[in-house]
Design an enzyme around this catalytic site. Sequence first.
Site, short mmCIF file in Angstrom:
data_model
loop_
_atom_site.label_atom_id
_atom_site.label_comp_id
_atom_site.label_asym_id
_atom_site.label_seq_id
_atom_site.Cartn_x
_atom_site.Cartn_y
_atom_site.Cartn_z
N ASP A 7 0.88 -1.16 0.00
CA ASP A 7 0.00 0.00 0.00
C ASP A 7 0.93 1.22 0.00
O ASP A 7 1.50 1.58 1.03
CB ASP A 7 -0.89 0.01 1.24
CG ASP A 7 -1.84 1.19 1.27
OD1 ASP A 7 -2.29 1.63 0.20
OD2 ASP A 7 -2.11 1.69 2.38
N GLU A 66 -1.32 -1.26 -4.98
CA GLU A 66 -2.54 -0.51 -5.28
C GLU A 66 -2.26 0.55 -6.34
O GLU A 66 -1.21 1.19 -6.32
CB GLU A 66 -3.04 0.16 -3.99
CG GLU A 66 -4.42 0.77 -4.11
CD GLU A 66 -4.94 1.22 -2.77
OE1 GLU A 66 -5.84 0.55 -2.24
OE2 GLU A 66 -4.43 2.23 -2.24
N ASP A 138 -2.36 0.93 7.24
CA ASP A 138 -1.66 0.76 5.96
C ASP A 138 -1.19 -0.68 5.77
O ASP A 138 -1.20 -1.20 4.66
CB ASP A 138 -0.48 1.73 5.86
CG ASP A 138 -0.93 3.19 5.82
OD1 ASP A 138 -1.91 3.49 5.11
OD2 ASP A 138 -0.30 4.02 6.50
#
Length: 165
Positions: A7, A66, A138
Site C-alpha cells: 500500500d 494498489e 496501511d
Amino acid sequence: MRILGIDPGLRTLGWGVIESQGTRLSHVANGLCQSDGDDLGERLLSLHNQVSEVIAAYRPDQAAIEQTFVNKDGAGTLKLGQARGVALLTLAKAGLPVGEYAPNRVKKTVVGVGHADKGQILHMVKLQLPGCAPKGADAADALAIAICHAYYGGTQQRVLKEVRA
C-alpha cells in the site's frame, strides 16, 4: 505462492506478506515502512531500502500494489505516485511479477463492497487471515491487496458477480 502486498505512501508505506495454497490463505508478516530524510530524494531512497529489506527477508514469489487514485490535492497525488514508482522499481529490480489493483477492486474483493472504510478492511483481513495482527491501517490495506492478488493474480481470471436483492 508467497505474495507481497504494498500500500504505497510517501510518509508510511504498508506491506504484508501472505501464503496462498489453492484457496487457503495464511499470514506470514506485515509492517510499515516510515520514510525518513530531509528531502524528497532521501525519503524515496529510504522507502526503496526498506522495501528491499522486506523482499530479502520474506522472499515473495509475486507482488501486488494498489493503483494510484487522483484526490483533490494534486501535489499529494504526485507524491503518492512517486512513492508508488519507487515501490514498483524496487519490485522490478527484485524480478517480481506485479499485479496492480484499483482501490475499489481490493475493497470489493476483501469486504464485498467497493467503498469500504479502513475499519471494515481491518476486520475482514483479520477474518481471512486468522491470527493476523496488522501493525496499522496501511499494513492491513497491504494485506488486503495481497489477498486480492491471491484471488485474481493466478492463471485463471475470476470474476466477481454482483448479487442484487
